[in-house]
Design a protein around this motif. Structure first.
Motif, short mmCIF file in Angstrom:
data_model
loop_
_atom_site.label_atom_id
_atom_site.label_comp_id
_atom_site.label_asym_id
_atom_site.label_seq_id
_atom_site.Cartn_x
_atom_site.Cartn_y
_atom_site.Cartn_z
N GLN A 3 0.82 -1.22 0.00
CA GLN A 3 0.00 0.00 0.00
C GLN A 3 0.85 1.26 0.00
N TYR A 4 2.02 1.20 0.63
CA TYR A 4 2.91 2.37 0.65
C TYR A 4 3.37 2.71 -0.77
N GLY A 5 3.81 1.70 -1.49
CA GLY A 5 4.31 1.93 -2.85
C GLY A 5 3.22 2.41 -3.79
N LEU A 6 2.05 1.82 -3.69
CA LEU A 6 0.94 2.22 -4.56
C LEU A 6 0.49 3.64 -4.26
N ARG A 7 0.45 3.98 -2.99
CA ARG A 7 0.06 5.35 -2.61
C ARG A 7 1.12 6.35 -3.07
N LEU A 8 2.39 5.96 -2.99
CA LEU A 8 3.46 6.84 -3.46
C LEU A 8 3.31 7.12 -4.95
N ILE A 9 3.02 6.10 -5.74
CA ILE A 9 2.80 6.30 -7.17
C ILE A 9 1.65 7.28 -7.39
N GLU A 10 0.57 7.10 -6.66
CA GLU A 10 -0.60 7.99 -6.78
C GLU A 10 -0.21 9.44 -6.51
N CYS A 11 0.57 9.67 -5.44
CA CYS A 11 0.94 11.03 -5.07
C CYS A 11 1.89 11.65 -6.08
N LEU A 12 2.82 10.86 -6.61
CA LEU A 12 3.76 11.37 -7.60
C LEU A 12 3.03 11.76 -8.88
N VAL A 13 2.07 10.95 -9.28
CA VAL A 13 1.28 11.26 -10.47
C VAL A 13 0.48 12.55 -10.25
N ALA A 14 -0.16 12.66 -9.09
CA ALA A 14 -0.97 13.85 -8.80
C ALA A 14 -0.11 15.11 -8.77
N VAL B 16 -3.39 -0.20 -16.58
CA VAL B 16 -4.19 -0.29 -15.35
C VAL B 16 -3.84 0.85 -14.39
N LEU B 17 -2.55 1.09 -14.18
CA LEU B 17 -2.14 2.15 -13.25
C LEU B 17 -2.49 3.53 -13.79
N THR B 18 -2.36 3.70 -15.10
CA THR B 18 -2.71 4.98 -15.71
C THR B 18 -4.18 5.30 -15.48
N LYS B 19 -5.03 4.31 -15.66
CA LYS B 19 -6.47 4.51 -15.45
C LYS B 19 -6.77 4.70 -13.97
N ARG B 20 -6.15 3.90 -13.13
CA ARG B 20 -6.44 3.95 -11.70
C ARG B 20 -6.10 5.31 -11.10
N ALA C 64 -5.59 8.16 -12.87
CA ALA C 64 -5.94 9.25 -13.79
C ALA C 64 -4.70 9.97 -14.31
N ALA C 65 -3.69 9.19 -14.64
CA ALA C 65 -2.44 9.75 -15.15
C ALA C 65 -2.60 10.16 -16.61
N ARG C 66 -1.77 11.10 -17.02
CA ARG C 66 -1.78 11.51 -18.42
C ARG C 66 -1.03 10.47 -19.26
N PRO C 67 -1.32 10.39 -20.55
CA PRO C 67 -0.63 9.42 -21.41
C PRO C 67 0.89 9.57 -21.30
N GLY C 68 1.56 8.46 -21.04
CA GLY C 68 3.01 8.48 -20.94
C GLY C 68 3.55 8.86 -19.58
N GLN C 69 2.67 9.22 -18.65
CA GLN C 69 3.15 9.66 -17.33
C GLN C 69 3.64 8.48 -16.49
N ILE C 70 3.00 7.32 -16.65
CA ILE C 70 3.44 6.10 -15.96
C ILE C 70 4.01 5.15 -16.99
N ARG C 71 5.20 4.65 -16.73
CA ARG C 71 5.85 3.68 -17.62
C ARG C 71 6.31 2.49 -16.78
N CYS C 72 5.83 1.30 -17.11
CA CYS C 72 6.17 0.10 -16.36
C CYS C 72 7.16 -0.76 -17.15
N PHE C 73 8.05 -1.42 -16.42
CA PHE C 73 9.08 -2.24 -17.05
C PHE C 73 9.15 -3.62 -16.41
N GLY C 74 9.51 -4.62 -17.21
CA GLY C 74 9.65 -5.99 -16.73
C GLY C 74 10.99 -6.23 -16.06
N ARG C 75 11.09 -7.37 -15.39
CA ARG C 75 12.27 -7.65 -14.58
C ARG C 75 13.55 -7.81 -15.41
#
Length: 217
Positions: A27-38, A73-77, A79-90
């Motif tokens: 929950q800490y990490g997910l909330r951090l992502i939310e705050c950084l996006v906002a 999923v994270l972009t929608k969750r 409300a990030a702008r296109p390209g604001q969240i970028r996810c990468f594999g291991r």
């Protein structure tokens, strides 16, 4: 949860790498992502295999493993702008975070498992999360590690000390209670606020110590 005001349209603010590993406290990490996006920052996200299991256990959702789908999923969750969240594999070794010439100036591993702590402390670089942290250390950039384990063994403490001497910030997920939290969200925000403070990012999650205090005669 309380949210920050969304940044105005335009260029993203500086990018921040956020990695979630297999410790409790997703929950800490997910909330951090939310705050950084906002706050208008670009966010580069990595989620370990173990972290996916923890998220499914600790939350009501199961995030997709494929980076492209996770980005959607994270972009929608959030409300990030296109390209604001970028996810990468291991093993996405061509990701910007894998090189000092492309990685953001700050990285947060939240939560940080003791296994990840060990790998980062010894420079293992067996996956992209470990490599990204190694890049942050070698480039003398901000690296914040948020372990959630108790009690700590001598091995854990030695790794924390080694990483602190390398320039990393060890910020355990240990919420305080002086702000009188009323909900679980309040306790999560206590830690996320301190991460944002370390990153130099303004927020309204909670007042800093002493703010609003009126001295007596």
């Amino acid at each position: 949860m309380k949210t920050q005001a969304t940044a105005p349209e335009g260029e993203f603010k500086s990018a921040v790498t956020v990695a979630l590993t297999g410790a409790s406290g997703a929950q800490y990490g997910l909330r951090l992502i939310e705050c950084l996006v906002a706050a208008g920052h670009e966010v580069m996200v990595m989620v370990s295999k173990a972290a996916h299991m923890v998220i499914a256990t600790e939350t009501d959702e199961e995030l997709p493993a494929r980076p492209a789908r996770l980005t959607e999923v994270l972009t929608k969750r959030y409300a990030a702008r296109p390209g604001q969240i970028r996810c990468f594999g291991r093993e996405d070794w061509m990701a910007p975070v894998a090189s000092g010439s492309g990685a953001p100036s700050a990285m947060v591993v939240c939560p940080c498992s003791t296994g990840s702590l060990s790998a980062i402390a010894t420079g293992a670089s067996n996956n992209l999360i470990e490599r990204a942290a190694d890049v942050a250390l070698k480039e003398r950039r901000t690296l914040i590690l948020v372990p959630r384990e108790t009690p700590f063994s001598a091995i854990h403490l030695e790794h924390m000390l080694s990483l602190t001497r390398m320039g990393a910030v060890i910020l355990p997920a240990a919420p305080g209670f002086y702000h009188r939290p009323q909900t679980l969200d309040d306790m999560i925000d206590f830690i996320v606020a301190r991460i944002l403070n370390q990153l130099g990012i303004s927020h309204t999650l909670m007042p800093r110590w002493g703010e609003g205090h009126v001295s007596g005669d």
